[in-house]
Enzyme design. Structure first.
Site, short mmCIF file in Angstrom:
data_model
loop_
_atom_site.label_atom_id
_atom_site.label_comp_id
_atom_site.label_asym_id
_atom_site.label_seq_id
_atom_site.Cartn_x
_atom_site.Cartn_y
_atom_site.Cartn_z
N LEU A 127 -9.14 -7.48 -31.61
CA LEU A 127 -8.55 -8.82 -31.54
C LEU A 127 -7.06 -8.72 -31.28
O LEU A 127 -6.37 -7.89 -31.88
CB LEU A 127 -8.79 -9.52 -32.89
CG LEU A 127 -8.23 -10.93 -33.03
CD1 LEU A 127 -9.16 -11.92 -32.36
CD2 LEU A 127 -8.03 -11.30 -34.49
N CYS A 128 -6.55 -9.55 -30.36
CA CYS A 128 -5.09 -9.65 -30.23
C CYS A 128 -4.77 -11.13 -30.05
O CYS A 128 -5.49 -11.98 -30.57
CB CYS A 128 -4.57 -8.80 -29.07
SG CYS A 128 -5.18 -9.30 -27.46
#
Lengths: 204, 289
Positions: free
Chosen positions: A68-69
């Site tokens: 996830l970013c």
């Protein structure tokens, strides 16, 4: 060599707590400002060493890894690292935390620097300040020294248009490496939904 | 040397790490389970198997066969799920022969010898010091690492070292030594024994207390990292200083919340013992701890 898969942000709700790990690879400042409320790990992309990360958390090679970013770009870079290190079960959360928030995955409300009381301004504002300053400097030097400096303003302007259209900002990526954006939280941490050790008097 | 694969399971309530150890490189599918947790609520006396079931699901999903269900020591802060795991997965429950001393120590407090035999027959196997054994194709041995309790042991399986509470991660230190039979001097000697292992061996700890360092729970440090960075027991710490710091750190420590049920159940290899009309009990000795 198998590649990673990309999953829609809405599917984050289906990821089990046990026997899977979500890794947020954004900077400490971004993570401190806004993050998933469900259990996850935090390890900034530039510090991420997949084998070391998995070993120290007692995770085996086949444990599903979900990356996830903010918008998906850094998560893809992190996924490449996991694939290169030989992990077979790697997934990118499409659209990052922005998309998660958009489709009802529980995310903490944004609050810059509130957790530690440190006044670090958000990455978004840092980009605006840096871009604005470069335009001003380019214009002043272009007027007084050499018209060539107008190119600087031109480049920044074009970059901002590109960033606006593609939602990929090179300047933000450079700024995440600045020391003040790393100091926000020392190293990496993980967020566990359970209340944490509540029994008084452990064995340490 | 065949190197084991290790899957750790962290129980946030008791800050305990449990492990499944096997080898992807081996033809057999044998595994060992180390230091499992049975959930227990002190106020209601209710047990639950949420933590143990994660482990069971993992072993089954991987198609592993439990060969050993091991304990590094008689835990004082959580109940072992060894009996439950044996029912679900099979395997032999085992612990060091040194627990015979611990059984004797607590006999005068609990008087449970009717369902807690002093000869340790409630365990399927009792290891002698330095005994070698195998987990499938993996070579394993047990060494005595007392201090936290007199019967603490460490399992060395391939290059993975399961130290229980003899040492914790570098920023946490070592296990407390203020329980009956505990000894800071023994603990120091045990840490020297562990630090003498090869630098690249992986030390897996029995607990982690990450809230002290503002990080998430981790389970492993290399011997080299422990040598250079353990806050209480790194290579440079002398015996006298360690003992002084350990005793200082243990002053006025709280008794672990689950101490009394843990000891009684763990000394019975995970059983709640004999029942009255189908009801099993935990004894609470008054003014004895």
């Amino acid at each position: 060599m198998s590649g990673y898969t990309v999953i829609p942000a809405a599917d984050v709700k289906k990821i089990p707590d046990a026997n899977a790990v979500i890794v947020d690879v954004r900077t400490p400042l971004e993570h401190q400002t806004q993050r998933l409320l469900r259990p996850h790990e935090h390890m900034p992309l530039d510090l991420l060493n997949p084998k070391d990360f998995m070993l120290r958390r007692g995770l085996d090679r086949e444990t599903p890894v979900y990356l996830l970013c903010r918008g998906g770009t850094r998560a893809r870079a992190a996924a490449e690292k996991f694939i290169a290190a030989g992990y077979p079960n790697v997934h990118v959360i499409e659209g990052g935390i922005v998309a998660c928030e958009g489709c009802g995955v529980e995310v903490s409300s944004a609050q810059a620097g509130a957790a530690t009381g440190t006044k670090i301004i958000s990455l978004e504002r840092q980009v605006r300040i840096a871009a604005g300053a470069l335009v001003v400097v380019g214009s002043i030097l272009g007027y007084f020294l050499s018209p060539a400096f107008y190119l600087l303003s031109l480049l920044v302007g074009a970059g901002l248009v590109y960033a606006g259209i593609t939602d990929r900002c090179g300047m933000a990526l450079v700024l995440t490496k600045a020391p003040w954006n790393k100091a926000a939280a020392a190293g990496a941490c993980s967020i566990i939904a359970a209340p944490g050790p509540k029994s008084p008097g452990g064995c340490a | 040397m065949l190197k084991p694969d290790v899957r750790g399971f962290f129980d946030p309530v008791t800050a305990t790490w449990s492990y499944v150890v096997w080898s992807e490189g081996a033809a057999d599918k044998k595994c060992a389970v180390i230091d499992s947790v049975l959930d227990y609520d002190m106020a209601s006396g209710r047990t639950a198997t949420g933590s143990a079931d994660k482990l069971v699901a993992f072993v089954k999903q991987k198609g592993l066969q439990a060969e050993w269900i091991l304990e590094t020591h008689i835990h004082a802060d959580h109940l072992t799920a060894s009996r439950y795991l044996k029912e679900k997965l099979g395997g032999k429950t085992a612990i060091s022969r040194h627990i015979l001393e611990v059984l004797k120590t607590w006999q005068s407090v609990f008087h449970n010898e009717k369902d807690t035999p002093l000869d340790g027959q409630q365990f399927d196997y009792l290891f002698k010091d330095d005994e070698t054994f195998s987990v499938g194709a993996l070579e394993a041995r047990i060494i005595h690492t007392p201090g936290h309790t007199p019967a603490d042991t460490t399992y060395i399986i391939g290059d993975a070292v399961f130290v229980g509470d003899a040492m914790f991660l570098p920023d946490v230190g070592t296990g407390r030594c203020d329980f009956p039979g505990g000894s800071a001097a023994d603990s120091y000697a045990s840490t020297r024994k562990l630090l003498a292992l090869p630098d690249d061996y992986r030390m897996y700890v029995g607990h982690d207390y990450p809230q002290k360092s503002n990080r998430g729970p981790l389970c492993l440090a290399t011997i080299a990292e422990q040598k250079s960075a353990n806050i209480l027991a790194n290579q440079g710490v002398g015996r006298d200083i360690f003992i002084k710091n350990r005793i200082e750190a243990d002053k006025d420590k709280d008794v672990p919340l689950l101490l009394l049920p843990s000891l009684q159940v763990n000394l019975r290899a995970g059983s709640f013992g004999s029942s009255v009309e189908g009801v099993q009990y935990i004894k609470i000795p008054v003014d004895k701890i």
